[in-house]
Scaffold this motif. Structure first.
Motif: not given
Ligand code: CTP
Length: 405
Positions: A276, A278, A333
């Motif tokens: 992930a 994005a 993050a």
């Protein structure tokens, strides 16, 4: 990753209008640090001159097997012995037909036949009219070349010099360079299906306005490319960015966080790795106006109410396959400060084995980045480098984790 720096490639040109693209290809290879030795057939020299190719490669060009510059007069042997690969671009239909029969009546085909099969790969970028490409004879020859251990790259599609439109154009220089990089990348992800989210999301306020963020998608796209080069099947779910799709990657375009969530839900069951990358908007306007919100002249500003978007990563990490270890989840993050503390807490909060921290403001839109890989054991820094190189390091790191379980 395998960057091409220091590689020695014999670039063979055969007759075809795509020879003009070989000039650009030669330039790109030299720029990537490749030592290029050009060999041209007589037909190729009808389309582009050896002078041009000499100027671009910085090396004298070979066109004849009788070239007396070679001490032993054996250019066909000497040229390939030093090479990491022979790349024929453009490869004409006629030249491919010659190769499958082991014909060797001029320098280039002679050199291909005389190359050490085990150590000097032969890679071909075909170029021809669409009817010639589609012809069963050509397709048979392509299959035979592949069966003989050569690598025949695909062809591009579009307008052709002859005025027709279809399959058969030579791949563009950057596509061939990328195919070479992929060719030399160790296939540590072979058999994996990697699903990646990348880029920002866009949350509409009305038909002309919305809320988004500064993510460029470059890191996620670089990871998709690196995973594909490493042998994975890759699906890339991209927010609104204008980046080109990496070769052989399946791309699904989405706009909002809800669309991204839906696309992930529809594809994640086939994946073995979910990354992930994005920058998903945390909130969206509670309602999006159907028509543009107009100023009414009173000076009053509209008030916006927000609702929280679903946490895509956290919900995937909770699914049964991830819990059973069949789906390896990697989060990102994007922080502005206290990276280690935030990334460590976020990894636990999202329930993922690996979280990749980066400082958003110092990387959004840039071609380089620095990463902090956080897992249950601690943190490891990947120092500032290009996103391309970092993506390859990340993919290798994930592959090592998967091979050690
Ligand atoms: N993420 C997600 N869905 C969301 C929000 C984030 O899948 N709705 C994913 C991101 O793709 C990233 C990770 O969660 O892999 C962390 O995203 P980040 O924006 O850094 O964190 P947030 O969860 O939004 O937390 P905060 O805004 O408090 O930092």
């Amino acid at each position: 990753m395998n960057d091409l720096h220091g590689k020695r490639i014999v670039l063979g040109l055969t007759g075809g209008i795509a020879c003009y693209k070989a000039a650009e290809l030669c330039r790109s290879l030299v720029k990537a640090g490749v030592q290029v030795q050009v060999v041209m057939t007589e037909a190729a020299a009808q389309f582009i001159t050896p002078v041009t190719m000499q100027a671009l490669s910085g090396q004298p060009v070979y066109t004849s097997q009788w070239d007396s510059r070679e001490g032993n007069n054996m250019a066909h042997i000497n040229l390939s012995r030093e090479a990491d690969a022979i790349l024929i671009a453009p490869a004409s239909a006629d030249f491919m037909a010659k190769l499958i029969h082991g014909k060797a009546d001029e320098l280039l085909s002679l050199m291909c036949l005389a190359r050490p099969l085990q150590t000097v790969p032969l890679i071909l970028a075909p170029a021809m009219n669409r009817e010639m490409w589609a012809h069963p004879a050509t397709q048979r020859n392509v299959a035979q070349l592949n069966a003989d251990g050569s690598l025949v790259l695909g062809v591009g599609q579009g307008d052709q010099a002859c005025g027709e439109t279809g399959d058969g154009r030579m791949l563009e220089a950057d596509e061939i360079v990328e195919a070479l990089e992929a060719f030399w990348t160790p296939k540590v992800m072979s058999g994996q299906h990697v699903l990646i989210t990348a880029g920002p999301t866009y949350e509409a306020i009305d038909p002309v306005r919305g809320i988004t963020n500064l993510s460029s998608g470059k890191m996620g796209f670089a990871i998709a490319r690196a995973a594909q080069h490493a042998g994975a099947q890759v699906t890339l779910i991209a927010g609104p960015v204008s980046l080109p799709t990496p070769r052989n990657v399946k791309r699904l375009n989405v706009r909002s966080a809800l669309e991204m969530h839906q696309a992930v839900q529809q594809t994640v069951s086939d994946a073995s790795i979910f990354i992930a990358a994005a920058a998903v908007a945390d909130w969206r306007p509670a309602s999006s106006a159907e028509q543009k919100i107009k100023k009414d002249g009173s000076g009053e500003t509209p008030s916006l109410n927000f609702v929280e978007n679903p946490d895509i990563l956290a919900s995937v990490a909770q699914n049964a396959r991830a819990q059973k270890g069949e789906l390896f989840c990697v989060g990102f993050a994007a922080e502005s400060h206290d990276l280690l503390a935030h990334a460590t807490a976020k990894r636990v909060r999202k329930g993922v084995p690996l979280l990749v921290g980066n400082i958003g403001p110092s990387t959004f839109g840039q071609d380089d980045n620095a990463l902090l890989l956080v897992d249950a054991q601690g943190a490891k820094e990947l120092p500032r480098d290009t996103k391309t190189r970092l993506a390859h390091q990340l993919i290798q790191n994930i592959a090592r984790r998967l091979s050690s379980v």
